[in-house]
Design a protein around this motif. Structure first.
Motif, PDB file in Angstrom:
ATOM      1  N   HIS A 225      56.696 -12.659  12.583  1.00 23.60           N
ATOM      2  CA  HIS A 225      55.394 -13.233  12.934  1.00 23.60           C
ATOM      3  C   HIS A 225      54.805 -12.401  14.071  1.00 23.60           C
ATOM      4  O   HIS A 225      55.441 -12.225  15.117  1.00 23.60           O
ATOM      5  CB  HIS A 225      55.549 -14.692  13.353  1.00 23.60           C
ATOM      6  N   VAL A 226      53.584 -11.908  13.857  1.00 20.83           N
ATOM      7  CA  VAL A 226      52.967 -10.956  14.792  1.00 20.83           C
ATOM      8  C   VAL A 226      51.607 -11.477  15.242  1.00 20.83           C
ATOM      9  O   VAL A 226      50.846 -12.039  14.445  1.00 20.83           O
ATOM     10  CB  VAL A 226      52.797  -9.577  14.129  1.00 20.83           C
ATOM     11  N   GLN A 227      51.322 -11.286  16.513  1.00 23.98           N
ATOM     12  CA  GLN A 227      50.012 -11.642  17.052  1.00 23.98           C
ATOM     13  C   GLN A 227      49.261 -10.363  17.438  1.00 23.98           C
ATOM     14  O   GLN A 227      49.709  -9.598  18.283  1.00 23.98           O
ATOM     15  CB  GLN A 227      50.162 -12.555  18.274  1.00 23.98           C
ATOM     16  N   LEU A 228      48.112 -10.156  16.785  1.00 20.27           N
ATOM     17  CA  LEU A 228      47.210  -9.067  17.127  1.00 20.27           C
ATOM     18  C   LEU A 228      46.045  -9.639  17.934  1.00 20.27           C
ATOM     19  O   LEU A 228      45.880 -10.854  18.018  1.00 20.27           O
ATOM     20  CB  LEU A 228      46.698  -8.378  15.864  1.00 20.27           C
ATOM     21  N   HIS A 229      45.238  -8.752  18.520  1.00 21.82           N
ATOM     22  CA  HIS A 229      44.109  -9.220  19.312  1.00 21.82           C
ATOM     23  C   HIS A 229      42.844  -8.469  18.904  1.00 21.82           C
ATOM     24  O   HIS A 229      42.841  -7.242  18.798  1.00 21.82           O
ATOM     25  CB  HIS A 229      44.384  -9.036  20.802  1.00 21.82           C
ATOM     26  N   GLU A 230      41.799  -9.254  18.687  1.00 26.98           N
ATOM     27  CA  GLU A 230      40.515  -8.727  18.222  1.00 26.98           C
ATOM     28  C   GLU A 230      39.450  -8.997  19.280  1.00 26.98           C
ATOM     29  O   GLU A 230      39.394 -10.085  19.860  1.00 26.98           O
ATOM     30  CB  GLU A 230      40.140  -9.403  16.907  1.00 26.98           C
ATOM     31  N   LEU A 231      38.610  -8.002  19.512  1.00 26.94           N
ATOM     32  CA  LEU A 231      37.547  -8.143  20.504  1.00 26.94           C
ATOM     33  C   LEU A 231      36.298  -8.709  19.828  1.00 26.94           C
ATOM     34  O   LEU A 231      35.736  -8.090  18.931  1.00 26.94           O
ATOM     35  CB  LEU A 231      37.243  -6.785  21.138  1.00 26.94           C
ATOM     36  N   VAL A 232      35.877  -9.897  20.270  1.00 29.12           N
ATOM     37  CA  VAL A 232      34.698 -10.550  19.694  1.00 29.12           C
ATOM     38  C   VAL A 232      33.759 -10.951  20.822  1.00 29.12           C
ATOM     39  O   VAL A 232      34.157 -11.056  21.988  1.00 29.12           O
ATOM     40  CB  VAL A 232      35.084 -11.797  18.872  1.00 29.12           C
TER      41      VAL A 232
ATOM     42  N   GLY B 148      50.295  -3.372   3.522  1.00 27.81           N
ATOM     43  CA  GLY B 148      49.822  -2.001   3.528  1.00 27.81           C
ATOM     44  C   GLY B 148      49.443  -1.479   4.900  1.00 27.81           C
ATOM     45  O   GLY B 148      48.967  -0.350   5.018  1.00 27.81           O
ATOM     46  N   ASN B 149      49.662  -2.274   5.932  1.00 30.05           N
ATOM     47  CA  ASN B 149      49.257  -1.882   7.279  1.00 30.05           C
ATOM     48  C   ASN B 149      50.429  -1.832   8.262  1.00 30.05           C
ATOM     49  O   ASN B 149      50.221  -1.905   9.475  1.00 30.05           O
ATOM     50  CB  ASN B 149      48.194  -2.850   7.815  1.00 30.05           C
ATOM     51  N   THR B 150      51.650  -1.734   7.750  1.00 27.11           N
ATOM     52  CA  THR B 150      52.821  -1.609   8.609  1.00 27.11           C
ATOM     53  C   THR B 150      53.674  -0.425   8.160  1.00 27.11           C
ATOM     54  O   THR B 150      53.729  -0.102   6.966  1.00 27.11           O
ATOM     55  CB  THR B 150      53.687  -2.881   8.587  1.00 27.11           C
ATOM     56  N   TYR B 151      54.328   0.192   9.120  1.00 28.30           N
ATOM     57  CA  TYR B 151      55.221   1.323   8.862  1.00 28.30           C
ATOM     58  C   TYR B 151      56.511   1.060   9.646  1.00 28.30           C
ATOM     59  O   TYR B 151      56.476   0.962  10.869  1.00 28.30           O
ATOM     60  CB  TYR B 151      54.572   2.640   9.291  1.00 28.30           C
ATOM     61  N   TRP B 152      57.624   0.948   8.914  1.00 25.54           N
ATOM     62  CA  TRP B 152      58.888   0.540   9.514  1.00 25.54           C
ATOM     63  C   TRP B 152      59.834   1.738   9.640  1.00 25.54           C
ATOM     64  O   TRP B 152      59.940   2.559   8.726  1.00 25.54           O
ATOM     65  CB  TRP B 152      59.564  -0.539   8.666  1.00 25.54           C
ATOM     66  N   PHE B 153      60.534   1.793  10.765  1.00 23.84           N
ATOM     67  CA  PHE B 153      61.520   2.845  11.009  1.00 23.84           C
ATOM     68  C   PHE B 153      62.762   2.219  11.645  1.00 23.84           C
ATOM     69  O   PHE B 153      62.655   1.236  12.396  1.00 23.84           O
ATOM     70  CB  PHE B 153      60.964   3.912  11.964  1.00 23.84           C
ATOM     71  N   ASP B 154      63.929   2.780  11.343  1.00 23.00           N
ATOM     72  CA  ASP B 154      65.136   2.369  12.060  1.00 23.00           C
ATOM     73  C   ASP B 154      66.023   3.585  12.282  1.00 23.00           C
ATOM     74  O   ASP B 154      65.689   4.698  11.851  1.00 23.00           O
ATOM     75  CB  ASP B 154      65.882   1.240  11.340  1.00 23.00           C
ATOM     76  N   ASN B 155      67.123   3.391  12.979  1.00 25.18           N
ATOM     77  CA  ASN B 155      68.017   4.506  13.295  1.00 25.18           C
ATOM     78  C   ASN B 155      69.261   4.515  12.417  1.00 25.18           C
ATOM     79  O   ASN B 155      70.295   5.044  12.808  1.00 25.18           O
ATOM     80  CB  ASN B 155      68.432   4.448  14.775  1.00 25.18           C
TER      81      ASN B 155
ATOM     82  N   GLY C  92      68.008  -0.031  16.244  1.00 25.10           N
ATOM     83  CA  GLY C  92      66.623  -0.067  16.692  1.00 25.10           C
ATOM     84  C   GLY C  92      65.672  -0.071  15.511  1.00 25.10           C
ATOM     85  O   GLY C  92      65.774   0.770  14.617  1.00 25.10           O
ATOM     86  N   ILE C  93      64.753  -1.032  15.474  1.00 23.98           N
ATOM     87  CA  ILE C  93      63.762  -1.134  14.391  1.00 23.98           C
ATOM     88  C   ILE C  93      62.371  -1.064  15.021  1.00 23.98           C
ATOM     89  O   ILE C  93      61.987  -1.943  15.796  1.00 23.98           O
ATOM     90  CB  ILE C  93      63.916  -2.435  13.593  1.00 23.98           C
ATOM     91  N   ILE C  94      61.626  -0.009  14.712  1.00 26.14           N
ATOM     92  CA  ILE C  94      60.267   0.166  15.213  1.00 26.14           C
ATOM     93  C   ILE C  94      59.278  -0.216  14.110  1.00 26.14           C
ATOM     94  O   ILE C  94      59.398   0.252  12.972  1.00 26.14           O
ATOM     95  CB  ILE C  94      60.017   1.612  15.663  1.00 26.14           C
ATOM     96  N   VAL C  95      58.326  -1.079  14.446  1.00 23.95           N
ATOM     97  CA  VAL C  95      57.289  -1.490  13.492  1.00 23.95           C
ATOM     98  C   VAL C  95      55.951  -0.975  14.022  1.00 23.95           C
ATOM     99  O   VAL C  95      55.494  -1.382  15.095  1.00 23.95           O
ATOM    100  CB  VAL C  95      57.232  -3.011  13.318  1.00 23.95           C
ATOM    101  N   LEU C  96      55.342  -0.065  13.268  1.00 26.58           N
ATOM    102  CA  LEU C  96      54.061   0.535  13.639  1.00 26.58           C
ATOM    103  C   LEU C  96      52.953  -0.149  12.843  1.00 26.58           C
ATOM    104  O   LEU C  96      53.000  -0.179  11.607  1.00 26.58           O
ATOM    105  CB  LEU C  96      54.093   2.034  13.349  1.00 26.58           C
ATOM    106  N   PHE C  97      51.968  -0.708  13.550  1.00 27.41           N
ATOM    107  CA  PHE C  97      50.906  -1.495  12.921  1.00 27.41           C
ATOM    108  C   PHE C  97      49.586  -0.734  12.932  1.00 27.41           C
ATOM    109  O   PHE C  97      49.199  -0.174  13.969  1.00 27.41           O
ATOM    110  CB  PHE C  97      50.706  -2.821  13.658  1.00 27.41           C
ATOM    111  N   ASP C  98      48.901  -0.728  11.795  1.00 25.11           N
ATOM    112  CA  ASP C  98      47.517  -0.258  11.724  1.00 25.11           C
ATOM    113  C   ASP C  98      46.642  -1.455  12.089  1.00 25.11           C
ATOM    114  O   ASP C  98      46.189  -2.210  11.218  1.00 25.11           O
ATOM    115  CB  ASP C  98      47.201   0.252  10.322  1.00 25.11           C
ATOM    116  N   VAL C  99      46.419  -1.647  13.382  1.00 22.50           N
ATOM    117  CA  VAL C  99      45.783  -2.873  13.871  1.00 22.50           C
ATOM    118  C   VAL C  99      44.347  -2.996  13.370  1.00 22.50           C
ATOM    119  O   VAL C  99      43.915  -4.067  12.937  1.00 22.50           O
ATOM    120  CB  VAL C  99      45.830  -2.917  15.409  1.00 22.50           C
ATOM    121  N   GLU C 100      43.599  -1.909  13.425  1.00 21.67           N
ATOM    122  CA  GLU C 100      42.187  -1.968  13.035  1.00 21.67           C
ATOM    123  C   GLU C 100      42.029  -2.423  11.587  1.00 21.67           C
ATOM    124  O   GLU C 100      41.230  -3.309  11.281  1.00 21.67           O
ATOM    125  CB  GLU C 100      41.524  -0.607  13.241  1.00 21.67           C
ATOM    126  N   ASN C 101      42.801  -1.834  10.691  1.00 23.58           N
ATOM    127  CA  ASN C 101      42.686  -2.207   9.280  1.00 23.58           C
ATOM    128  C   ASN C 101      43.253  -3.600   9.024  1.00 23.58           C
ATOM    129  O   ASN C 101      42.738  -4.344   8.184  1.00 23.58           O
ATOM    130  CB  ASN C 101      43.413  -1.184   8.404  1.00 23.58           C
TER     131      ASN C 101
END
Length: 260
Positions: free
Chosen positions: A206-213, A24-31, A6-15
């Motif tokens: 490849h990651v898709q984020l969503h921004e409110l405009v 500098g905006n991702t934090y990766w974890f695995d088991n 299991g690989i969890i990718v935590l994203f600092d979406v706002e930054n």
């Protein structure tokens, strides 16, 4: 049976949206830290993939990777799936109650009336011509509905593809799969790994984020496509029991004293 990683990718979406980069905006974890994964909790994760052979020298089964993306500071994906809809209905009921309580005899403030009217049924639309999210009200970071776009709950990041050397060299074979687990909308990315070729192989997510405009006096979710990288380290160690450190097989049992 293949071992599941299991690989969890935590994203600092706002930054990430502000800088238009996942550096500098991702934090990766695995088991697999117990087996030697390095950089756990940082953006330089190197996931260990052991098990090219059993202790007797026979070829081991392939390994399986599973990626789970999440947004830093967002509402946990484990909340009920109808949570947002329930919050929307509760907010509309509160607004209608406030609207009904206005005292028409003493006069109704146009400002208050327009403010309440805007709140009823107000939703950010999806972006036209692109992949958007289902139209919904905004939630703040505490899980409550909000009309302010200042501090809101970002939608979960979406993995759209996995490429890079590990894929082109046919070390791993990624694909998107459907699942009855609705935490991630029934879809997740996984890959089988060829463990017969030891080495370090980088790959790109490849990651898709969503921004409110704001567009045409409406709040619109607009997709932003970014990439981040990680690596697999395939080692030549045999498969072994995580509890005993010995080979795969029956767990050792203590001697049972003779019954008298």
């Amino acid at each position: 049976m293949a071992q599941q990683h299991g690989i969890i990718v935590l994203f600092d979406v706002e930054n990430a949206l502000r800088t238009r980069s996942l550096d500098g905006n991702t934090y990766w974890f695995d088991n697999m830290k117990l087996f030697g994964s390095a950089g756990v909790g940082t953006e330089q994760l190197v996931t260990i993939v052991p098990g090219t052979h059993f202790l007797d020298g026979s070829q081991a089964t392939e390994q399986v990777l599973n990626w789970l993306p999440a947004a830093l500071g967002s509402i946990p994906p484990t909340v009920p799936r109808n949570y947002l809809a329930e919050q929307e209905r509760a907010d509309d009921r509160r607004t209608l109650n406030e609207l009904a309580s206005l005292n028409a005899e003493d006069g109704v403030s146009d400002t208050d009336l327009k403010r309440l009217q805007r709140r009823v049924g107000k939703r950010p639309a999806t972006s036209s011509g692109g992949r958007g999210l289902t139209a919904a009200k905004l939630l703040d970071v505490t899980g409550k509905t909000t009309s302010s776009p200042g501090a809101y709950n970002y939608p979960a990041p979406v993995i759209t593809d996995i490429t890079g050397e590990a894929v082109t060299e046919k070390i791993m074979y990624p694909a998107q799969y459907g699942s009855p687990d609705m935490i991630y909308d029934g879809w997740y990315w996984a890959a089988t790994v060829d463990t017969s070729r030891p080495g370090v192989y980088p790959y790109t997510v490849h990651v898709q984020l969503h921004e409110l405009v704001e567009q045409n006096d409406e709040m619109v979710w607009q997709s932003v496509d970014l990439t981040c990288t990680s690596s697999l380290k395939i080692i030549n160690d045999p498969k072994r029991n995580g509890f005993t450190g010995a080979g795969v097989g029956v767990l050792p049992l203590p001697a049972v004293p003779a019954v008298r």
